[in-house]
Enzyme design. Sequence first.
Site, PDB file in Angstrom:
ATOM      1  CB  CYS A  97      -0.978  -0.042   1.177  1.00 45.00           C
ATOM      2  SG  CYS A  97      -2.434   0.971   0.860  1.00 45.00           S
ATOM      3  NE  ARG A 131      -9.089   5.346   0.613  1.00 36.52           N
ATOM      4  CZ  ARG A 131      -7.822   5.728   0.795  1.00 36.52           C
ATOM      5  NH1 ARG A 131      -7.479   6.996   0.605  1.00 36.52           N
ATOM      6  NH2 ARG A 131      -6.902   4.863   1.162  1.00 36.52           N
ATOM      7  CG  HIS A 198      -4.612  -4.101   3.276  1.00 35.23           C
ATOM      8  ND1 HIS A 198      -4.989  -3.091   2.415  1.00 35.23           N
ATOM      9  CD2 HIS A 198      -5.669  -4.296   4.089  1.00 35.23           C
ATOM     10  CE1 HIS A 198      -6.216  -2.697   2.728  1.00 35.23           C
ATOM     11  NE2 HIS A 198      -6.655  -3.414   3.736  1.00 35.23           N
TER      12      HIS A 198
END
Lengths: 244, 464
Positions: A97, A131, A198
């Site tokens: 990330c 996002r 993740h």
Amino acid sequence: MPSPVLRVCALYPDLMNIYADRGNLLLLQQRCAWRGLGFQLTGAGLGDAIDPAAHDLFYMGGGQDRDQALCAQDLVDTKRDALHTAVDRGAVVLGVCGGYQLLGHSYELGDEHLPGVGLLDLRTVRHDGPRLIGNVAIEVDLPGAGRRIVAGFENHGGRTHLASGQAPLGRVLKGHGNTGESGAEGAICGSVLGTYIHGPLLPKNAWLADWLTERALGLDEPLAPLDDGMEDAAHASAKAAAGL
Amino acid sequence: MRGAGWRGAVARGAGRASRLSGRGGTSIPGKVLLRLDPDAIATLSAGLPRRAAISATNGKTTTAAMAHAILARGGARLVHNSAGANMAGGIASTLLHGKGDTGLFEVDEFWLDGVVAQLRPQALLLANLFRDQLDRYGELESIADRWAQIVRTADPGTTLVLNADDPLVADLGRERWPAGAQAAKDSAQGAPGVLTFGVEDLSLATSGLQHASDSTHCRRCGAPYRYDAVFLGHQGHYHCEACGATRPHPDVTATDVHLDGVRGARFVLTTPAGSAPVSLPLPGLYNVYNALAAAALTHVLGAPLEDIVAGLHAVAPAFGRAETVSVGGRELSILLVKNPAGANEVLRTLALEEGEHDLFAVLNDNVADGRDVSWIWDADFEHLAPHLRRATCAGTRAPEMGLRLKYAGVPAERIVVVDDGLAAGLDRALQDGSGRLFALPTYTAMLSLREELTRRGVTGSSFG
């Protein structure tokens, strides 16, 4: 011969840890312990110099915008050269990330410009659009491991654009990936890996933890297998959540 | 409730219709009303002489239940969203249906700005900010920024009640100083219209910050805070050596704190009105914080100390917040876990109990839980691992819950992963062993568990 020791350096463990990144370190640590391998963890924070010869694997997770900006500048000022030297001698670098973004050349957030260390040939731009959030699964083809699935969760505002010669880590099967459009996810160059995945990454993909460990220790033989029934079930659960 | 006119009638009708259709309906009338009249919360709440709002990442429902118990002793008639519908629609619905003289609302941290602007509460409690559901709420800093804006624009008649021990929250008191009072801004101490609460018992300090700790860096200058004591997550006694920012000296405190496992907690409560011993029927330091918050909030609303102490003695657990029921011949204690900080306090509380425990961990990844289940790796299951006899894992992400426990140090042979639903998981957990079973469900898992228990004829203080 004494058993090898996996020497891990966590970059900014207090600041770049937003997506439960310690789960990644815990996987590496426990799997070493269960195999009788040594494990050594060092944290390198703001202002700390790193010794390129003292670590086999560098890990950097994600952080809040403000913390990421602090780390970006520090990384370039105090750690960039040592990281390049470490990679030249075969160390593994894994960025997840925000950590992935800083492995490239730069991250543009509107008026703000965050420098990267340039270990991967890519640039990231903060996008005004939504996002990119959700479960994700990609297919990777790593040396010695063949075609495998990596599954997890992504949540990023940046869009990462790979240079033409830069290989992605994998091909998006489900989810968004680097830009939401390119079909590429993450990036890999030799022993340097970056990804938006993740969840954390390694608990959902224990096989990748082993691949990284073998590579970091420079082992000629694959690691001894463990009883991975629960690890395989967690991997299957993450894949299923992504729709595979 | 007066003041909503025909729009209120339409909205109430919508609520009835949605209940008849079996679609819940707690917040439906409010949503309809807000579509018809965006200022409905202001209109409806104007008739309430006393109004209070509560927001936090953790403890909203329990703190509101405590404040309810305290205010009810003073004869208040409460309009309170006690079922936990805490977004604008749920609050409008509560106002539409409620009759009383005191409005008490828990408000989702993300909806707080709009609700506060309309509600204009006399007391606004901001209790804590923790890392929670990053896929839904985004970063902590962005919520703190939104809250700072709320404080800047809040009605001057609103008293802020802040947690002195949470630097991200305590620092908001600074926004209360008028422009120009720069020197005074260096400390939140004594800021006008601010009441703070905190723990003053250093014996509770943990050995260090937890892995999931946030806001460990000064919000003003970015330097790391120096902690003299850490109580819970990033809450504790802190100061910034770089810019001199300090924890405000709290107005409402807990001293001489004793944590009695999952049964309760005792402490000495001190408010500006005096001191008194409190025996709290809810466990853990997190509930001591909730009690301090409720005490400070109700003090602002005029509750006398006797009412505060009596109310805290009498509070019953909200569903899933340390409630214990009897099922299948065993005692089942239900402790909601939904983010690392909250889970850590539950785990710490369980670890205080004698003996080995049976655990029923239910991990869901529905929208209301957060789709991202990463957070379980931030929670310190390591504290509980040595105390576990058996762990049964269920929920939509059961295998990942099981794996987390394995890497926390629970031997794999003590972990059972049940894939086929909550009811089967509960059966399995109840069969394996005797004595008390501790259920740790996420939010939607808790709702399903309540349904399942009701189906089995089990009753508890909060349902049945």
